[in-house]
Design a protein around this motif. Structure first.
Motif, PDB file in Angstrom:
ATOM      1  N   ASP A  89       0.982  -1.257   0.281  1.00  0.00           N
ATOM      2  CA  ASP A  89      -0.105  -0.070  -0.018  1.00  0.00           C
ATOM      3  C   ASP A  89       0.921   1.180   0.146  1.00  0.00           C
ATOM      4  O   ASP A  89       1.562   1.582   0.940  1.00  0.00           O
ATOM      5  CB  ASP A  89      -0.924   0.061   1.416  1.00  0.00           C
ATOM      6  N   GLN A 101      -2.356   8.762  -2.292  1.00  0.00           N
ATOM      7  CA  GLN A 101      -2.251   7.364  -2.552  1.00  0.00           C
ATOM      8  C   GLN A 101      -1.746   7.181  -3.964  1.00  0.00           C
ATOM      9  O   GLN A 101      -1.853   7.997  -4.820  1.00  0.00           O
ATOM     10  CB  GLN A 101      -3.878   6.713  -2.728  1.00  0.00           C
ATOM     11  N   ALA A 103      -1.815   4.806  -6.592  1.00  0.00           N
ATOM     12  CA  ALA A 103      -2.612   3.790  -6.993  1.00  0.00           C
ATOM     13  C   ALA A 103      -2.418   3.423  -8.388  1.00  0.00           C
ATOM     14  O   ALA A 103      -2.724   2.356  -9.016  1.00  0.00           O
ATOM     15  CB  ALA A 103      -3.871   3.804  -6.494  1.00  0.00           C
ATOM     16  N   ARG A 131      -4.171  -2.981   6.252  1.00  0.00           N
ATOM     17  CA  ARG A 131      -5.018  -2.498   6.766  1.00  0.00           C
ATOM     18  C   ARG A 131      -5.206  -3.184   8.348  1.00  0.00           C
ATOM     19  O   ARG A 131      -5.576  -2.404   9.206  1.00  0.00           O
ATOM     20  CB  ARG A 131      -6.192  -2.538   6.139  1.00  0.00           C
TER      21      ARG A 131
END
Length: 184
Positions: A89, A101, A103, A131
């Motif tokens: 992540d 982010q 991504a 997470r």
């Protein structure tokens, strides 16, 4: 002689492991620190992607030139960390210190563009823990929530307060509507 040979093999193996660790931690991009890159970019300042793994506190430095896309970045980090790319992540820190982010390729281009606009020599990228690990860390930071008995007690107390407030509000509402009818 056998003991000396085993000792030498152990030393050789230890040196090899240390060399690999240094290589992973210090330099993944082969052009890091070199201003003489491809002909079109000769003399251009080299941008560094400084990647900090928040899970194990390791730091990786990647030459911007060795990362052409987000897939390139993920592949290099996958080799360095030993974790699958899908488990990584990634975020970068913008000019306000906010996490943005990473991504897709557009987000990577935005990070590079921001660095150029700000005159930065590096972009700080973070590998955030999964997470589930972040959630566990939040619970561990609150001792009441980490202890199931205490957490259950807190839930019961909060529920009791909510019920008491609800009853109080209902009776206050009922008494005020009854008193307003008397004075009409």
């Amino acid at each position: 002689e056998d003991a000396a040979a085993l000792s030498q093999q152990g030393s050789d193996l230890q040196a090899q492991v240390q060399s690999q660790q240094l290589q992973q931690q210090h330099l993944l991009g082969s052009e890091l620190g070199s201003d003489a890159g491809p002909a079109g970019r000769r003399g251009a300042a080299s941008l560094v992607l400084k990647v900090k793994d928040q899970g194990d506190a390791k730091v990786y430095r990647l030459s911007d030139r060795s990362v052409r896309s987000l897939d390139d970045l993920l592949a290099q980090l996958e080799r360095a960390t030993g974790r699958p790319a899908e488990a990584l992540d990634l975020v970068y820190l913008d000019e306000d210190g906010d996490e943005v982010q990473l991504a897709n390729d557009l987000a990577l281009r935005e990070a590079r563009s921001l660095a150029a606009q700000q005159g930065w020599k590096k972009v700080d990228v973070l590998i955030r823990p999964p997470r589930s690990a972040r959630r566990a860390a939040k619970v561990a930071a609150h001792p009441v929530l980490a202890d199931p008995v205490l957490a259950g007690g807190v839930l019961v107390a909060v529920t009791a307060v909510a019920v008491a407030l609800g009853i109080a509000l209902l009776s206050a509402s009922a008494s005020s509507s009854g008193s307003s009818r008397r004075y009409r």
